[in-house]
Design an enzyme around this catalytic site. Structure first.
Site, PDB file in Angstrom:
ATOM      1  N   ALA A   1       0.833  -1.200   0.000  1.00  0.00           N
ATOM      2  CA  ALA A   1       0.000   0.000   0.000  1.00  0.00           C
ATOM      3  C   ALA A   1       0.874   1.258   0.000  1.00  0.00           C
ATOM      4  CB  ALA A   1      -0.998   0.001   1.149  1.00  0.00           C
ATOM      5  N   HIS A   2       1.815   1.280  -0.941  1.00  0.00           N
ATOM      6  CA  HIS A   2       2.684   2.438  -1.132  1.00  0.00           C
ATOM      7  C   HIS A   2       3.323   2.348  -2.517  1.00  0.00           C
ATOM      8  CE1 HIS A   2       5.485  -0.597   0.579  1.00  0.00           C
ATOM      9  NE2 HIS A   2       6.314  -0.105  -0.341  1.00  0.00           N
ATOM     10  N   ALA A   3       4.041   3.380  -2.877  1.00  0.00           N
ATOM     11  CA  ALA A   3       4.816   3.413  -4.122  1.00  0.00           C
ATOM     12  C   ALA A   3       6.218   3.887  -3.779  1.00  0.00           C
ATOM     13  CB  ALA A   3       4.171   4.366  -5.135  1.00  0.00           C
TER      14      ALA A   3
ATOM     15  N   ARG B   1       1.689  -0.335  -5.111  1.00  0.00           N
ATOM     16  CA  ARG B   1       1.623  -1.777  -4.987  1.00  0.00           C
ATOM     17  C   ARG B   1       0.975  -2.176  -3.678  1.00  0.00           C
ATOM     18  NH1 ARG B   1       7.159  -1.677  -4.985  1.00  0.00           N
ATOM     19  NH2 ARG B   1       6.723   0.013  -6.387  1.00  0.00           N
TER      20      ARG B   1
END
Length: 141
Positions: free
Chosen positions: A51-53, A98
Site C-alpha cells: 500500500a505504497h509506491a 503496490r
C-alpha cells in the site's frame, strides 16, 4: 513508467530428482543490480502488505513458498499478478502503487530491491501518488 513495463520474468530452473535449484543474477535475470533483499512471512490471513509506491526504487518479487497476489497501479491502469511459483519473479518499476494480498498459509515473499532502504523514496499517500503519477504522465506527453 507505464504498467506494461512491469512483467513476470521466468528464472532459470535446474531440475534434479534431489530437488530443484533456481538462481537470480542482478543485471542479468533482473533488469537492475540489487542492493537489498528482504522477505515477508507469517502474514495473517486476510491481511495485506505494501500500500505504497516508490519514487526511484526497482523491485523484483518472488513467491519463495505458497502464494500471494501483487496488485500494481500506475495511476491510470491496474493489474493483479498471482505469484505462486518460485522460479517466476515480478519486476516492479518505480512509481507503481503496490499492494500485496491474498497470502496463502505459509507464504514467503522475497523482494530484491535496487537500493538500500530510504524512507524518503516512499509515497504512502495514494492521493499524492496519483498527483505525482499524473505529473509524470503529462511531462512525457
Amino acid at each position: 513508467m507505464p504498467l506494461n513495463d512491469c512483467r513476470i520474468i521466468e528464472l532459470p530452473k535446474i531440475t534434479d530428482p534431489r530437488g530443484n535449484l533456481t538462481f537470480v543474477e542482478g543485471g542479468n535475470h533482473v533488469p537492475f543490480d540489487f542492493r537489498r533483499a528482504y522477505y515477508l512471512y507469517d502474514v495473517p490471513g486476510g491481511s495485506d502488505r505494501g500500500a505504497h509506491a516508490h519514487r526511484n526504487l526497482h523491485q523484483f518479487v518472488i513467491a519463495m513458498s505458497g502464494s500471494f497476489d501483487v496488485v500494481l497501479d500506475d495511476g491510470h491502469d491496474r493489474r493483479r499478478f498471482h505469484m505462486n511459483r518460485s522460479y517466476y519473479g515480478l519486476y516492479v518499476c518505480p512509481m507503481m502503487w503496490r499492494t500485496l494480498d491474498n497470502f496463502s498459509s505459509g507464504a514467503v515473499c522475497l523482494v530484491l530491491a535496487s537500493e538500500h532502504y530510504d524512507p524518503a523514496d516512499y509515497i504512502r499517500d495514494h492521493d499524492e501518488f496519483l498527483r505525482l503519477a499524473g505529473q509524470r504522465r503529462q511531462a512525457v506527453e
